[in-house]
Scaffold this motif. Structure first.
Motif, mmCIF file in Angstrom:
data_model
loop_
_atom_site.group_PDB
_atom_site.id
_atom_site.type_symbol
_atom_site.label_atom_id
_atom_site.label_comp_id
_atom_site.label_asym_id
_atom_site.label_seq_id
_atom_site.Cartn_x
_atom_site.Cartn_y
_atom_site.Cartn_z
ATOM 1 N N GLY A 190 0.770 -1.246 0.000
ATOM 2 C CA GLY A 190 0.000 0.000 0.000
ATOM 3 C C GLY A 190 0.793 1.283 0.000
ATOM 4 N N GLY A 191 1.981 1.256 -0.550
ATOM 5 C CA GLY A 191 2.765 2.489 -0.662
ATOM 6 C C GLY A 191 3.585 2.826 0.563
ATOM 7 N N THR A 192 3.932 1.823 1.344
ATOM 8 C CA THR A 192 4.795 2.028 2.506
ATOM 9 C C THR A 192 6.039 2.796 2.077
ATOM 10 N N SER A 193 6.397 3.836 2.812
ATOM 11 C CA SER A 193 7.587 4.603 2.435
ATOM 12 C C SER A 193 8.851 3.799 2.729
ATOM 13 N N MET A 194 9.893 4.090 1.963
ATOM 14 C CA MET A 194 11.167 3.377 2.075
ATOM 15 C C MET A 194 12.220 4.316 2.643
ATOM 16 N N GLU A 195 13.141 3.711 3.360
ATOM 17 C CA GLU A 195 14.280 4.454 3.889
ATOM 18 C C GLU A 195 15.560 3.763 3.431
ATOM 19 N N GLU A 196 16.427 4.497 2.743
ATOM 20 C CA GLU A 196 17.725 3.931 2.346
ATOM 21 C C GLU A 196 18.669 3.981 3.537
ATOM 22 N N VAL A 197 19.350 2.857 3.748
ATOM 23 C CA VAL A 197 20.313 2.754 4.847
ATOM 24 C C VAL A 197 21.622 2.258 4.237
ATOM 25 N N GLU A 198 22.619 3.113 4.233
ATOM 26 C CA GLU A 198 23.893 2.840 3.575
ATOM 27 C C GLU A 198 24.519 1.513 4.009
ATOM 28 N N LEU A 199 24.516 1.226 5.303
ATOM 29 C CA LEU A 199 25.208 0.026 5.767
ATOM 30 C C LEU A 199 24.543 -1.262 5.305
ATOM 31 N N LEU A 200 23.329 -1.202 4.764
ATOM 32 C CA LEU A 200 22.669 -2.397 4.255
ATOM 33 C C LEU A 200 23.267 -2.857 2.924
ATOM 34 N N ALA A 201 24.080 -2.014 2.297
ATOM 35 C CA ALA A 201 24.776 -2.415 1.070
ATOM 36 C C ALA A 201 25.867 -3.422 1.397
ATOM 37 N N MET A 202 26.466 -3.260 2.524
ATOM 38 C CA MET A 202 27.493 -4.169 3.022
ATOM 39 C C MET A 202 27.887 -3.651 4.385
ATOM 40 N N GLY A 203 28.198 -4.525 5.238
ATOM 41 C CA GLY A 203 28.591 -4.017 6.538
ATOM 42 C C GLY A 203 28.817 -5.127 7.527
ATOM 43 N N PRO A 204 29.660 -4.850 8.484
ATOM 44 C CA PRO A 204 29.914 -5.853 9.512
ATOM 45 C C PRO A 204 28.674 -6.066 10.366
ATOM 46 N N ALA A 205 28.552 -7.262 10.906
ATOM 47 C CA ALA A 205 27.388 -7.629 11.695
ATOM 48 C C ALA A 205 27.185 -6.708 12.890
ATOM 49 N N ASP A 206 28.253 -6.290 13.536
ATOM 50 C CA ASP A 206 28.081 -5.433 14.715
ATOM 51 C C ASP A 206 27.501 -4.075 14.345
ATOM 52 N N ALA A 207 27.872 -3.532 13.176
ATOM 53 C CA ALA A 207 27.292 -2.264 12.718
ATOM 54 C C ALA A 207 25.813 -2.456 12.384
ATOM 55 N N PHE A 208 25.495 -3.590 11.753
ATOM 56 C CA PHE A 208 24.096 -3.893 11.439
ATOM 57 C C PHE A 208 23.276 -3.984 12.729
ATOM 58 N N LEU A 209 23.789 -4.692 13.729
ATOM 59 C CA LEU A 209 23.072 -4.851 14.991
ATOM 60 C C LEU A 209 22.896 -3.509 15.691
ATOM 61 N N SER A 210 23.916 -2.681 15.697
ATOM 62 C CA SER A 210 23.810 -1.358 16.319
ATOM 63 C C SER A 210 22.706 -0.544 15.657
ATOM 64 N N TRP A 211 22.674 -0.573 14.327
ATOM 65 C CA TRP A 211 21.623 0.144 13.603
ATOM 66 C C TRP A 211 20.253 -0.449 13.933
ATOM 67 N N TYR A 212 20.132 -1.778 13.864
ATOM 68 C CA TYR A 212 18.831 -2.409 14.099
ATOM 69 C C TYR A 212 18.285 -2.084 15.485
ATOM 70 N N ARG A 213 19.150 -2.031 16.465
ATOM 71 C CA ARG A 213 18.694 -1.698 17.819
ATOM 72 C C ARG A 213 18.035 -0.322 17.866
ATOM 73 N N THR A 214 18.442 0.594 16.988
ATOM 74 C CA THR A 214 17.855 1.941 16.981
ATOM 75 C C THR A 214 16.449 1.954 16.398
#
Length: 175
Positions: free
Chosen positions: A80-104
């Motif tokens: 239904g047109g959910t807005s998207m957010e680009e997140v740079e680290l999703l292109a590639m990134g260490p797991a700890d950076a991904f987890l830190s972002w996800y926690r936010t």
């Protein structure tokens, strides 16, 4: 940090994209490699399958790479047109950076992450079984639903399902 009783994360690998070596001959950056027509068609059906499993998306995030952003657009349309957010680290990134972002963003509700292999598989493995694990692989257009109870930490995720794109397409009404 306090998390809701359940934090949910849907990891989705981008759909079928132009063949890497062929696209490289265009002289364009691999970051700009788009989905194929077949990839778009199949992802639309897979998105219908995801819609059969998931009522709504609370946060739709994507790698900025074209193939992931195009996949996220298909998901956005289906939901239904959910807005998207680009997140740079999703292109590639260490797991700890991904987890830190996800926690936010964990308190947001169902967070959809559209990204790439091998990162999605590494992140999912780490969240399910801890640092020594690396056993998950995502097919193009495949997805998995993880849930956390109490804490968002490595080894604390619960796998609800991990589906190949053919399974999602079947759920969407066409095998």
């Amino acid at each position: 940090m306090h998390y809701p009783p359940t934090a949910r994360q849907l990891l989705v690998r981008h759909a079928i994209a132009e063949e890497r070596d062929h696209f490289a001959r265009t002289g364009q950056s691999d970051d700009d490699r788009p989905l194929t027509d077949k990839g778009r068609r199949r992802m639309r059906l897979a998105a219908k399958g995801l819609r059969a499993l998931i009522e709504e998306i609370d946060l739709l995030t994507t790698s900025p790479l074209v193939r992931a952003a195009e996949t996220a657009e298909i998901l956005s349309e289906e939901f239904g047109g959910t807005s998207m957010e680009e997140v740079e680290l999703l292109a590639m990134g260490p797991a700890d950076a991904f987890l830190s972002w996800y926690r936010t963003v964990a308190e947001t509700g169902l967070v959809v992450v559209v990204g790439h292999e091998p990162y999605l598989g590494e992140w999912a493995s780490w969240l399910l079984a801890g640092p020594a694990a690396d056993f998950m692989v995502f097919k193009k257009g495949g997805a998995c639903l993880l849930e956390f109870h109490d804490r968002v930490d490595p080894g604390k995720a619960v796998l609800h399902w991990h589906l190949a794109p053919s399974h999602l397409r079947a759920l969407g009404g066409r095998a």
